[in-house]
Structure formats: structure tokens, C-alpha cells
Scaffold this motif. Sequence first.
Motif, short mmCIF file in Angstrom:
data_model
loop_
_atom_site.label_atom_id
_atom_site.label_comp_id
_atom_site.label_asym_id
_atom_site.label_seq_id
_atom_site.Cartn_x
_atom_site.Cartn_y
_atom_site.Cartn_z
N VAL A 121 0.78 -1.31 0.14
CA VAL A 121 0.00 -0.06 0.02
C VAL A 121 0.83 1.38 0.13
O VAL A 121 0.70 2.23 -0.74
CB VAL A 121 -1.19 -0.11 0.90
CG1 VAL A 121 -1.53 1.24 1.39
CG2 VAL A 121 -2.00 -1.19 1.15
N MET A 122 1.93 1.30 0.85
CA MET A 122 2.40 2.51 0.98
C MET A 122 3.51 2.73 0.16
O MET A 122 4.01 4.06 -0.16
CB MET A 122 3.38 2.37 2.44
CG MET A 122 2.56 2.14 3.57
SD MET A 122 1.22 3.68 3.98
CE MET A 122 2.63 4.96 4.45
N THR A 123 4.00 1.93 -0.98
CA THR A 123 4.75 2.24 -2.02
C THR A 123 4.06 2.64 -3.15
O THR A 123 4.78 2.89 -4.45
CB THR A 123 5.67 0.95 -2.32
OG1 THR A 123 4.74 -0.20 -2.46
CG2 THR A 123 6.65 0.77 -1.29
N GLN A 124 2.64 2.94 -3.27
CA GLN A 124 2.26 3.50 -4.23
C GLN A 124 1.44 4.99 -3.83
O GLN A 124 0.95 5.13 -2.70
CB GLN A 124 1.15 2.49 -4.85
CG GLN A 124 0.12 2.01 -3.89
CD GLN A 124 -1.02 1.13 -4.46
OE1 GLN A 124 -1.71 1.29 -5.33
NE2 GLN A 124 -0.58 -0.09 -4.12
N GLU A 125 1.02 5.68 -4.80
CA GLU A 125 0.46 6.88 -4.55
C GLU A 125 -1.25 6.64 -4.41
O GLU A 125 -1.90 5.59 -4.94
CB GLU A 125 0.46 7.86 -5.55
CG GLU A 125 2.10 8.31 -5.79
CD GLU A 125 2.42 9.29 -4.62
OE1 GLU A 125 1.95 9.49 -3.95
OE2 GLU A 125 3.74 9.33 -4.36
N PRO A 126 -1.61 7.28 -3.66
CA PRO A 126 -1.21 8.85 -3.04
C PRO A 126 -0.68 8.47 -1.78
O PRO A 126 -0.37 9.29 -0.85
CB PRO A 126 -2.60 9.56 -2.76
CG PRO A 126 -3.63 8.54 -2.47
CD PRO A 126 -3.30 7.22 -3.35
N TYR A 127 -0.43 7.14 -1.23
CA TYR A 127 -0.07 7.14 0.31
C TYR A 127 1.48 7.44 0.22
O TYR A 127 2.06 7.66 1.27
CB TYR A 127 -0.25 5.56 0.62
CG TYR A 127 -1.88 5.15 0.29
CD1 TYR A 127 -2.74 5.88 0.85
CD2 TYR A 127 -2.09 4.49 -0.84
CE1 TYR A 127 -4.06 5.55 0.81
CE2 TYR A 127 -3.14 3.98 -1.02
CZ TYR A 127 -4.45 4.67 -0.19
OH TYR A 127 -5.76 4.36 -0.53
N ALA A 128 2.04 7.06 -0.80
CA ALA A 128 3.49 7.23 -0.53
C ALA A 128 3.90 8.85 -0.28
O ALA A 128 5.01 9.02 0.39
CB ALA A 128 4.42 6.63 -1.91
N GLY A 129 3.35 9.45 -0.94
CA GLY A 129 3.80 11.11 -0.77
C GLY A 129 2.96 11.72 0.08
O GLY A 129 2.67 12.94 0.17
N ALA A 130 1.98 10.89 1.09
CA ALA A 130 0.86 11.59 2.00
C ALA A 130 1.88 12.01 2.95
O ALA A 130 2.75 11.74 3.36
CB ALA A 130 -0.19 10.67 2.43
N LYS A 131 0.89 13.13 3.82
CA LYS A 131 1.67 13.62 4.90
C LYS A 131 1.48 12.81 6.14
O LYS A 131 2.58 12.19 6.78
CB LYS A 131 0.75 14.94 5.50
CG LYS A 131 1.08 15.66 6.55
CD LYS A 131 0.23 16.83 7.13
CE LYS A 131 0.52 17.28 8.41
NZ LYS A 131 -0.25 18.47 8.69
N ARG A 132 0.21 11.91 6.28
CA ARG A 132 0.23 10.98 7.11
C ARG A 132 -0.85 10.00 6.65
O ARG A 132 -1.84 10.18 6.00
CB ARG A 132 -0.36 11.44 8.63
CG ARG A 132 0.79 12.17 9.32
CD ARG A 132 0.31 12.58 10.73
NE ARG A 132 -0.70 13.45 10.54
CZ ARG A 132 -1.58 14.01 11.87
NH1 ARG A 132 -0.95 13.79 12.95
NH2 ARG A 132 -2.45 14.64 11.42
N VAL A 133 -0.50 8.55 6.98
CA VAL A 133 -1.33 7.45 6.67
C VAL A 133 -1.59 6.74 7.98
O VAL A 133 -0.65 6.09 8.38
CB VAL A 133 -0.76 6.49 5.60
CG1 VAL A 133 -1.83 5.40 5.41
CG2 VAL A 133 -0.71 7.25 4.31
N PHE A 134 -2.91 6.79 8.42
CA PHE A 134 -3.22 6.15 9.80
C PHE A 134 -3.62 4.78 9.36
O PHE A 134 -4.55 4.40 8.63
CB PHE A 134 -4.45 6.74 10.22
CG PHE A 134 -3.93 8.29 10.78
CD1 PHE A 134 -3.52 8.56 12.17
CD2 PHE A 134 -4.29 9.23 10.02
CE1 PHE A 134 -3.09 9.80 12.47
CE2 PHE A 134 -3.92 10.61 10.35
CZ PHE A 134 -3.24 10.91 11.39
N TRP A 135 -3.03 3.75 10.26
CA TRP A 135 -3.30 2.22 10.02
C TRP A 135 -4.01 1.70 11.42
O TRP A 135 -3.51 1.74 12.31
CB TRP A 135 -2.02 1.58 9.54
CG TRP A 135 -1.46 1.63 8.36
CD1 TRP A 135 -0.65 2.43 7.70
CD2 TRP A 135 -1.57 0.64 7.37
NE1 TRP A 135 -0.45 2.28 6.52
CE2 TRP A 135 -1.08 1.18 6.36
CE3 TRP A 135 -2.26 -0.76 7.49
CZ2 TRP A 135 -0.98 0.31 5.04
CZ3 TRP A 135 -2.12 -1.46 5.97
CH2 TRP A 135 -1.45 -0.97 4.97
#
Length: 325
Positions: A197-211
Motif C-alpha cells: 500500500v505505502m509504496t504507491q500513490e497517494p500514500y507514498a507522498g501523503a503527509k500521514r497514513v493512519f493504520w
Amino acid sequence: MWGRFADGGPPALADLKRSGRPPRFIPMQVAEAKALACQLPAETGLPLSRRSCPELAAELTARGVTDTVSASTVRRWLRQDALKPWQYRSWIFIRDPHFPTKVQRVLDLYARTYEGELLGADEYVISSDEKTSVQARCRCHPTLAPRRARAMRVNHQYGRGDALIYLAAYDVHRAKVFGRCEATTGIVPFMALVEQVMTQEPYAGAKRVFWIVDNGSSHRGKKAVDRLIKAFPNAVMVHTPVHASRTNQTEIFFSIVQRKVVQPNDFTDLTQVRDRLRAFENRYNAPAQPFQWRFTTSDLDDLLARLDRHTSTDRHQESSIALAA
């Protein structure tokens, strides 16, 4: 009628006494039957976990409450108060001492709020979980499609084709699912899902991603938090309370998978299971809409207040029993 009125006036117009069978049971007998239905059989020394209506009727007769009474009569009495002693519902008491704080944090994230501030457009909320032991059961005879006045028929006998773990990450506000199949659960499979998940956009460039995760061994405690931050500095792990995984929205997606993909579980092998799950993800993501999550922090406050009242009542009853003893 006119003659009765002429002879006795208005009082003579009252209904006359009619013949009929008098009531067999008095209200006290009905009340004792309902009270018996509200008792656990073990409290009276019976080797039963639950009573049926025939057993309640027999017990009432054995105790001398009634001379004889039928099970249908007892059932009618209980129906008046919606009592069903032959049924039960399971529940679990809150054990996490930080339950309110943890649940409120999760509910706030669902409402796009964290620590009192609204999330920005470049902040995302991911709900993640694992569906364990998805088996491949190869039925010994082909499944028969539904026909007129006949449901689908699935052969009871099957050959076991091993099982897999289905991991899923669900973007709560974008309604997008990321899934993968693994042989076992654990830290490595979970981190592989995170990387997916985290290596693709928009998550890779996101300010924060809450899991949002539960307290499973794959992502439990501070070590899991540190491991996630080390791998992806913009990721924030948020744990649900202990025994409160139902606050994780991925559970809703898994219930859909169970109904629409897994059941009635007729697969030739695990490859077919994997292919079906991947195909369903694509099908689900195309028209998906976010779940209409209605349980808010206000509902949480009301729930905790009700639980506190019940707990206080139980403690008072236990104290009264102890004093009486």
C-alpha cells in the motif's frame, strides 16, 4: 331489550352473565412460570444449560405450581413478555482499561479527525486485518445450481485442499481494498501488505497514513508501532481496544467476502481461491462506496453510561447478597 329497560331501567341493559369455561390459571401461576423461565437451570440444581417450553411445563407441574399445563400454554405466556429461555446471545465484557480513549481515537479517524483537528486532503485512514484459514474444500460431487422450488445443493463430503490467510487493507474514505494471500499470518506478511500500500500513490507522498489494526501478534504493542514508523515515517499505527476488532471496518469487508466469495466453499484448490479473491477485489473496487459508519463518539458515551449503570446495579446486588449471607 325494551322489556328489560321497562322493568329495570338503564342498569338492566348491562350484559348478562354468559356460560363459558372459567380461567384455568390464575395470574400468580403465570407470574411464577415467567419467573422460572428467567432463572438459570444450574441455580436450581438441574443438569441443564437451558430450558425448553416442555421442560418448563414439567417443572411447573413438579413444583406444584399447576396441576398440569401444556408446553403451548407456557409458550403463550412467555410470548407476552418476549421471553425465550431456549435461546441465548453471547457477549464479552470490556477488559481494556483504556477502552474509551482507544475507541474514540478510531471513531474520530472515521470522521476524519485526529487529536481534535480535521485531517487534511493528503492524510488517509487505512483499516487493516487478516482473515485466517480460508480453506479450499473440493466437494466430492458437483454443486447443483438452484432450480424451481429447490435451493442450491452442495455435497456435504469434501476433500481438504489446505488453507490460506487473506490480508486486506481498506481505505476508509476512498473505499478501496488492497489484498494479498499468504500461507501464514505474522509480521512478515503484514509488513508486505503495508509495503504494497505505502509504496504507491497517494500514500507514498501523503503527509500521514493512519493504520487501524487490532491487537493480533502481527502488529501488537510498541514494537509494531516502531517497526511501522521505521519502514514508513509517514505511517501512524492506531490500535483498537482489546476484544473490540468490530470497530475495524475491514471486518465489514470480510463479512462481504465470506458471503459472496467463500460460502459455500466449493474450490478445487488454493489457486482457485486466490484467483477468486483477486477477481472479487477488482469487482468490489470498481463501484465501491465508503461504508455508512453510524456509530459516533456520542453513541459511545451513551453506551459507556449504560454499561456503567448496569455494572453499578450488579455490584449493588452482589453486596446485598453478601450482606444477607
